[in-house]
Motif scaffolding. Structure first.
Motif, PDB file in Angstrom:
ATOM      1  N   UNK A  36       0.804  -1.214   0.000  1.00 49.70           N
ATOM      2  CA  UNK A  36       0.000   0.000   0.000  1.00 49.70           C
ATOM      3  C   UNK A  36       0.842   1.271   0.000  1.00 49.70           C
ATOM      4  N   UNK A  37       2.146   1.118   0.279  1.00 51.44           N
ATOM      5  CA  UNK A  37       2.988   2.313   0.261  1.00 51.44           C
ATOM      6  C   UNK A  37       3.569   2.592  -1.117  1.00 51.44           C
ATOM      7  N   UNK A  38       3.563   1.564  -1.963  1.00 46.69           N
ATOM      8  CA  UNK A  38       4.208   1.707  -3.269  1.00 46.69           C
ATOM      9  C   UNK A  38       3.648   2.882  -4.086  1.00 46.69           C
ATOM     10  N   UNK A  46     -10.436   7.225  -5.341  1.00 47.68           N
ATOM     11  CA  UNK A  46      -9.665   6.311  -4.484  1.00 47.68           C
ATOM     12  C   UNK A  46      -8.208   6.269  -4.917  1.00 47.68           C
ATOM     13  N   UNK A  47      -7.989   6.318  -6.232  1.00 47.72           N
ATOM     14  CA  UNK A  47      -6.609   6.368  -6.715  1.00 47.72           C
ATOM     15  C   UNK A  47      -5.859   7.543  -6.113  1.00 47.72           C
ATOM     16  N   UNK A  48      -6.544   8.681  -6.038  1.00 48.02           N
ATOM     17  CA  UNK A  48      -5.886   9.899  -5.540  1.00 48.02           C
ATOM     18  C   UNK A  48      -5.732   9.878  -4.023  1.00 48.02           C
ATOM     19  N   UNK A  49      -6.793   9.479  -3.317  1.00 49.43           N
ATOM     20  CA  UNK A  49      -6.684   9.526  -1.857  1.00 49.43           C
ATOM     21  C   UNK A  49      -5.750   8.441  -1.334  1.00 49.43           C
ATOM     22  N   UNK A  50      -5.543   7.397  -2.139  1.00 43.50           N
ATOM     23  CA  UNK A  50      -4.606   6.346  -1.749  1.00 43.50           C
ATOM     24  C   UNK A  50      -3.197   6.877  -1.561  1.00 43.50           C
ATOM     25  N   UNK A  73      -3.939   0.298  -4.258  1.00 44.41           N
ATOM     26  CA  UNK A  73      -4.065   1.696  -4.670  1.00 44.41           C
ATOM     27  C   UNK A  73      -3.545   2.631  -3.577  1.00 44.41           C
ATOM     28  N   UNK A  74      -3.070   2.073  -2.485  1.00 47.52           N
ATOM     29  CA  UNK A  74      -2.484   2.898  -1.440  1.00 47.52           C
ATOM     30  C   UNK A  74      -3.358   3.096  -0.214  1.00 47.52           C
ATOM     31  N   UNK A  75      -4.519   2.441  -0.178  1.00 45.09           N
ATOM     32  CA  UNK A  75      -5.380   2.575   0.994  1.00 45.09           C
ATOM     33  C   UNK A  75      -4.785   1.735   2.134  1.00 45.09           C
TER      34      UNK A  75
END
Lengths: 243, 300
Positions: A76-78, A104-108, B184-186
């Motif tokens: 999730x950090x990548x 979601x792509x952006x807030x991730x 996706x970074x969540x």
């Protein structure tokens, strides 16, 4: 002034119970470039992508963006370090609207809500999905789902974008549209693209450089016109695809 | 059916249904994200009930504060159980998590039995809860109207959170496809913790109104709300938040219709009829009334 970043893979190895799926693969990519990653089925492309994005642990080697080793990080950090991907089998949030998917792509990667929404909407407009913004993703045509995945990936403002078979399932016309869309992207978005696909027409006209895998090993790399003449590549493809 | 009976029926269905909807919602919040059927959820409610008992009997804190602390303790148990019990097993099989939730449930029950008392304790209820209100020519205790109002407010707040906040959108994404959301970074830990916190919060609210109805707290009291939650979720659908709410109200509707229509001699079989209906749902409509978007992948 555009900032330059470098994505490198160094001596990456991965075995599955003795079978070397990725065997000492190294590659390098700068923002603004498109690199084609090709090879016959089972050549290790997907495994390589999965390791790069942190879905699979590596055995040895390095994957770095500038000075950060992303292969040591949880998946999730990548994205926060600048690498996002799309999927061969589409993985959208089907009940969420197109806009929410892109958001979601952006807030991730920690972009604030207001900015995330603005960015997501802008990208959807750019990719021609603007009028479908509030529809749930599951109602989209296959082509639009592929585009939405790209929009969602771009919303993370990546330095490097990994496209896993973006043309799979698209017809010739749709593939041409995709080509037209991707071609200026490295320049416009200041992003480096790694693309995996079996559509040689797409790969040949899109990529600056190619990297060819077979049985987990690099068998060729370089300019598309050189690679297609490489005897090993021709042999791996039985001379059919690259001709 | 005359008007008065109808209003009485409506109030019963709505107040009971509101409580059941909150119960079911607390289960589904965790299930949605982790795909974990949390058998310890009933004990989240029990903890809240015991805190209400202790504060109500041994302190003279004002009611709003008592309720707040009660809710917070359910939240704390929810959060801590995730941290201590579920997080170490994340990524293991679903069965391992399921057994873990049984273990948490049993451990908490035994703690209540040994540490407090195996017998039930009377939980004081604020007088205004039972104050009778005249409405459309019928009288009903205020708590019935309170639970309806509070549920409406909570549902509105939760809807706003889930629809319009970063966290909510991330949670909805994660509950549909956890792996992709994570890629996706969540952040997984955050989303799962929040799910347990919301679950604990709902359990705390349920504890207030559950004890207001039964008037007591006891070690095994978590069983009945848990069962109700399961049934509501089977009816409404395990995979969607609105489904859980609908399930809660439909359950209350069916239960009240049965109470009204079953002959007196059969009334004691009401629950049996209820279960028969649940079995029918499992056979005929296993996905529930509202089908969420269910994808097989799971990370707990």
């Amino acid at each position: 002034m555009k900032s330059k970043s470098t994505f490198t893979v160094k001596a990456l190895c991965k075995s599955f119970s003795g079978l070397k799926a990725v065997d000492d693969v190294s590659l390098r990519l700068e923002t603004g470039e498109i690199l084609g990653l090709i090879g016959p089925n089972g050549s290790g492309k997907t495994t390589l992508i999965n390791i790069m994005t942190g879905m699979l642990p590596k055995d040895s080697g390095q994957v770095t963006i500038d000075e950060h080793d992303i292969s040591e990080m949880p998946a999730y950090k990548v994205p926060s370090y600048g690498l996002v991907r799309t999927y061969q089998t589409i993985r959208l949030f089907k009940n969420l609207s197109c806009l929410e998917n892109a958001v979601i792509g952006a807030i991730g990667v920690g972009i604030k809500r207001r900015e995330a929404t603005r960015l997501a909407a802008e990208l959807l407009e750019e990719l021609g999905l603007g009028y479908k913004m509030d529809l749930p993703a599951q109602g989209l045509t296959f082509r639009d789902q592929r585009l939405l995945e790209i929009a969602r990936a771009l919303a993370a403002k990546p330095k490097f974008l990994l496209l896993d078979e973006p043309a799979a399932g698209l017809n010739e016309e749709e593939t041409d549209e995709l080509l037209a869309l991707l071609k200026p992207m490295p320049e416009n978005k200041n992003v480096g693209i790694i693309i995996v696909d079996h559509d040689m027409r797409l790969i040949m006209s899109l990529c600056n450089r190619l990297h060819v895998l077979n049985y987990g090993k690099t068998i060729a790399e370089g300019l598309p016109e050189d690679v297609r003449k490489n005897p090993e590549v021709v042999k791996a493809y039985l001379g059919s695809a690259a001709s | 059916m005359n008007a008065q009976i109808f209003f009485e029926f409506a109030i019963n269905v709505l107040s009971m249904g509101s409580l059941y909807a909150l119960i079911a919602l607390g289960l589904v919040f965790v299930f949605g994200i982790c795909k974990l059927i949390n058998f310890a959820y009933g004990e989240f409610i029990t903890v809240g009930a015991y805190v209400l008992y202790f504060l109500g009997v041994f302190t003279s804190l004002p009611w709003p504060l008592v309720f707040l602390i009660g809710i917070l303790s359910s939240v704390a148990v929810g959060y801590l159980s995730e941290l201590v019990a579920f997080r170490p097993f994340r990524g293991r099989s679903l069965d391992a998590l399921l057994v873990t939730s049984f273990a948490v449930s049993v451990i908490l029950q035994r703690l209540f039995q040994l540490g407090i008392s195996p017998r039930s304790k009377a939980v004081p209820v604020p007088a205004f809860f039972n104050m009778n209100i005249e409405l459309f020519g019928l009288t009903t205790p205020l708590r019935n109207l309170l639970i309806i109002a509070i549920t409406v407010v909570l549902l509105l707040i939760l809807t706003v959170i889930m629809k319009y906040t970063v966290l909510g959108v991330a949670m909805r994404g994660a509950s549909e496809n956890f792996v992709t959301a994570r890629l996706m970074g969540v952040p997984a830990n955050l989303v799962i913790s929040v799910a347990f916190i919301i679950s604990g919060f709902l359990a705390g609210v349920v504890a207030i109104f559950w004890t207001a109805r039964t008037g007591s707290a006891e070690p095994l009291m978590g069983m009945s709300p848990l069962l109700i939650g399961f049934i509501a979720v089977v009816i409404g659908g395990m995979h969607s938040l609105p489904g859980a709410v609908v399930g809660g109200y439909v359950y209350a509707l069916i239960a009240n219709i049965l109470s009204l229509t079953l002959p007196t001699s059969l009334l004691s079989f009401r629950d049996a009829v209820m279960f028969a209906i649940v079995i029918a749902f499992l056979v005929l409509k296993p996905e529930g009334l509202l089908r969420g978007n269910y994808q097989e992948e799971r990370v707990g």
